[in-house]
Design an enzyme around this catalytic site. Structure first.
Site, short mmCIF file in Angstrom:
data_model
loop_
_atom_site.label_atom_id
_atom_site.label_comp_id
_atom_site.label_asym_id
_atom_site.label_seq_id
_atom_site.Cartn_x
_atom_site.Cartn_y
_atom_site.Cartn_z
CD GLU A 31 4.02 90.58 54.81
OE1 GLU A 31 3.97 91.66 54.20
OE2 GLU A 31 5.04 89.87 54.83
CE1 TYR A 108 4.16 91.65 49.33
CE2 TYR A 108 3.08 92.63 51.25
CZ TYR A 108 4.17 91.99 50.68
OH TYR A 108 5.24 91.64 51.45
CG ASP A 126 8.01 94.02 48.71
OD1 ASP A 126 8.70 93.72 47.71
OD2 ASP A 126 8.49 94.12 49.86
#
Length: 239
Positions: A31, A108, A126
């Site tokens: 990520e 996020y 996202d």
């Protein structure tokens, strides 16, 4: 829409290596790398990174200079420092219940690790997920997260969505619409970002005299703790 989306994903979903693990560290690495970097570029770098530092403990113990060097080419090098600090926090205290307590981990990224690694009922929002939600008017749930990301990345794209290939098109209120770009990404060529990257690359090769480098770039890198300046010598952090 949910069932149609999941059926489409079962046939067309991208085969990305971090989707084959539930290891929170491996997913955190993916990520962080995926921020501002395309998935195709991330895949080989993610695999190399995990071969070198397969656990948070391994990354925590690594010299910071090695971490910065390994990150070269992925851009936004401050991410490497934040990732190592997060690994050191995990190595020292374990994974916190609230993942945003980790250095450099925002809402996020925390949601993505919680969803993909820990199985929590949270949908990571996202840009691709938000786009599909806004255009369809459907909220979707966390089970749809990867499918939404792939649909947004490959079909429901920003300016000219490929509605003819979309499994949701029949019921989508935005079918056939075209969109203006929200913003233009600033050019890298000739930018201060490029100057920073070039300067960091030189210092990663070997320590350099300050007078031989772009002074403004050095000051910016120093503020981000990506370089050290001692006695007019610029080098990478040692620890």
């Amino acid at each position: 829409m949910r069932e149609q989306l999941l059926a489409w994903y079962a046939e067309h979903g991208r085969d990305l290596p971090w989707r084959r693990t539930r290891d929170p560290y491996a997913i955190l690495v993916s990520e962080v790398m995926l921020q501002q970097t395309q998935a195709a570029r991330v895949v080989p770098r993610w695999e190399t990174w995990l071969e070198r530092w397969p656990t948070p403990e391994a990354l925590a113990a690594a010299p910071t200079a090695d971490v910065i060097r390994e990150w070269q080419g992925l851009g936004y090098n401050r991410r490497a420092i934040s990732l190592q600090r997060a690994a050191r926090a995990v190595a020292g205290r374990g994974w916190p219940d609230e993942l945003t307590e980790l250095p450099g981990v925002g809402p996020y990224t925390a949601a993505a690790v919680a969803c993909f690694a820990l199985g929590r009922d949270v949908l990571p929002l996202d840009v691709n997920v938000r786009r599909v939600q806004e255009r369809t008017g459907e909220p979707f749930d966390h089970i749809c997260a990867q499918a939404l990301m792939d649909l947004g990345a490959t079909v429901c794209i920003a300016r000219v969505p490929r509605c003819e290939a979309c499994p949701l098109a029949a019921a989508c209120p935005s079918r056939g619409r075209r969109y203006e770009p929200l913003r233009k990404q600033s050019r890298f060529e000739g930018s201060f970002r490029q100057r920073r990257a070039q300067t960091l690359r030189l210092v990663a090769e070997s320590p350099r005299r300050l007078g031989a480098l772009d002074a403004d770039a050095v000051r910016s890198l120093e503020r981000d703790e990506l370089v050290l300046v001692e006695d007019e010598l610029v080098s990478l952090p040692s620890a």
